[in-house]
Design an enzyme around this catalytic site. Structure first.
Site, PDB file in Angstrom:
ATOM      1  N   GLN A 273      21.743  83.435  31.092  1.00 50.78           N
ATOM      2  CA  GLN A 273      20.374  83.943  31.018  1.00 50.78           C
ATOM      3  C   GLN A 273      19.627  83.654  32.314  1.00 50.78           C
ATOM      4  OE1 GLN A 273      19.186  85.786  28.461  1.00 50.78           O
ATOM      5  NE2 GLN A 273      17.188  86.005  29.413  1.00 50.78           N
TER       6      GLN A 273
ATOM      7  N   ASP B  90      26.819  91.489  31.534  1.00 46.71           N
ATOM      8  CA  ASP B  90      25.524  91.878  32.101  1.00 46.71           C
ATOM      9  C   ASP B  90      25.699  92.956  33.173  1.00 46.71           C
ATOM     10  OD1 ASP B  90      23.102  90.776  31.195  1.00 46.71           O
ATOM     11  OD2 ASP B  90      23.588  88.807  32.022  1.00 46.71           O
TER      12      ASP B  90
ATOM     13  N   LYS C  37      20.309  86.943  20.684  1.00 52.93           N
ATOM     14  CA  LYS C  37      21.640  87.456  21.025  1.00 52.93           C
ATOM     15  C   LYS C  37      22.689  86.807  20.122  1.00 52.93           C
ATOM     16  CE  LYS C  37      20.200  88.482  25.692  1.00 52.93           C
ATOM     17  NZ  LYS C  37      19.816  87.904  26.965  1.00 52.93           N
TER      18      LYS C  37
HETATM   19  N1  GUN Z   1      16.770  87.980  32.079  1.00 51.99           N
HETATM   20  C1  GUN Z   1      16.011  89.089  31.923  1.00 51.99           C
HETATM   21  N2  GUN Z   1      16.792  90.154  31.644  1.00 51.99           N
HETATM   22  C2  GUN Z   1      18.053  89.704  31.630  1.00 51.99           C
HETATM   23  C3  GUN Z   1      19.306  90.340  31.386  1.00 51.99           C
HETATM   24  O1  GUN Z   1      19.425  91.530  31.146  1.00 51.99           O
HETATM   25  N3  GUN Z   1      20.389  89.516  31.441  1.00 51.99           N
HETATM   26  C4  GUN Z   1      20.288  88.191  31.722  1.00 51.99           C
HETATM   27  N4  GUN Z   1      21.410  87.481  31.767  1.00 51.99           N
HETATM   28  N5  GUN Z   1      19.156  87.582  31.948  1.00 51.99           N
HETATM   29  C5  GUN Z   1      18.043  88.340  31.900  1.00 51.99           C
END
Ligand code: GUN
Length: 280
Positions: free
Chosen positions: A96, A119, A52
């Site tokens: 995350q 998110d 990211k």
């Molecule tokens: N862990 C697995 N998928 C995601 C996601 O889309 N966003 C976040 N923040 N964590 C994740």
């Protein structure tokens, strides 16, 4: 059968975002900023977060990475988010998941400013999605809709069957499909006569987290099959769909890897740009 190329679509989206970011820099001298927060050393999460931040740099966003030890307390994490909430250079905050067990994930998600919740997991944004007026919607589901649009797949009036009811994929993608006037059925582990339901699908979204769960008996001829699964089997990335079997019947199908996966990050970047624009 048409193979849906998520890598290509995501590269196009990122190209568009890069161009728009360069224009913003010229026009207003500012660019969007994304803060990622990683707690602990889960290797898969570390890869996602690194990726990211890398893509932020590629398209010209500012990135603020916070890699915290697994021993970080809930109060410390809340304090970090509070600072990110009040930092004007940060337009998006991504914590995350999963978080270590000693941290209450719901409390953390609630502490993120909903306007920076790229998110789309904050209850305010989940509620807005349910009403149908959310600006920031979850990245993977939004990426799925972007794939359907790119391949000009008609959604209104079609029967979309969603396998899985997670807060990250199943529920939000069902809402987005409903908003686009699909007839939506959500199936899960307690669903009876599953095959009977999935065989009705014009669009089948598999998000159950079980390798090769969807076989060819579960799909009708010509269906659009979207595989959201990321399962590791003997070190190999495997989807929720038995690709070789199902590809013979499907009209269009996403591969794993190279289908939905690359779309998630592209839509995260798109959300960050949207959050930035909303502050202008
Ligand atoms: N862990 C697995 N998928 C995601 C996601 O889309 N966003 C976040 N923040 N964590 C994740």
């Amino acid at each position: 059968m048409v193979l849906i190329d998520g890598k290509r679509v995501s590269t196009e989206i990122r190209g568009r975002l890069e161009k728009e970011t360069a224009e913003l820099k010229t026009k207003i001298g500012r660019t969007p900023g994304l803060a990622t927060v990683l707690v602990g050393e889960d290797p898969a999460s570390a890869v996602y977060v690194r990726n990211k931040n890398k893509i932020c740099h590629e398209i010209g966003f500012q990135s603020f990475g916070q890699n915290l030890s697994a021993e970080t307390t809930e109060e410390e994490l809340l304090d970090i988010i509070k600072k990110l909430n009040s930092n004007d250079e940060v337009n998006g905050i991504l914590v995350q998941l999963p978080l270590p067990d000693h941290i209450d994930s719901e409390k953390i998600l609630l502490s993120i400013d909903p306007e920076k919740d790229v998110d789309g997991f904050h209850p305010i944004n989940v509620g807005k999605l349910a009403i149908g007026n959310a600006l920031l919607t979850p990245c993977t589901p939004t990426g799925i809709i972007a794939l359907l649009d790119y391949y000009k797949i008609e959604i209104p009036g079609k029967h979309a069957v969603v396998l899985g009811r997670s807060n990250i994929v199943g529920k939000p993608v069902a809402h987005l499909l409903l908003q686009r006037h699909a007839t939506v059925t959500i199936c899960h582990s307690k669903t009876k006569n599953l095959q009977q339901v999935t065989r009705q699908a014009d669009i089948l979204i598999a998000a159950v987290g079980r390798p090769h769960f969807v076989n060819s008996d579960m799909v009708k001829e010509g269906t659009v099959v979207i595989d959201v699964g990321i399962n590791r089997v003997d070190g190999k990335l495997t989807g929720d769909v038995d690709f070789d079997q199902v590809a013979e019947k499907a009209g269009l199908i996403t591969p794993v890897p190279g289908g939905v996966g690359p779309m998630t990050i592209a839509l995260l970047m798109e959300n960050t740009l949207k959050a930035f624009k909303a502050t202008q």
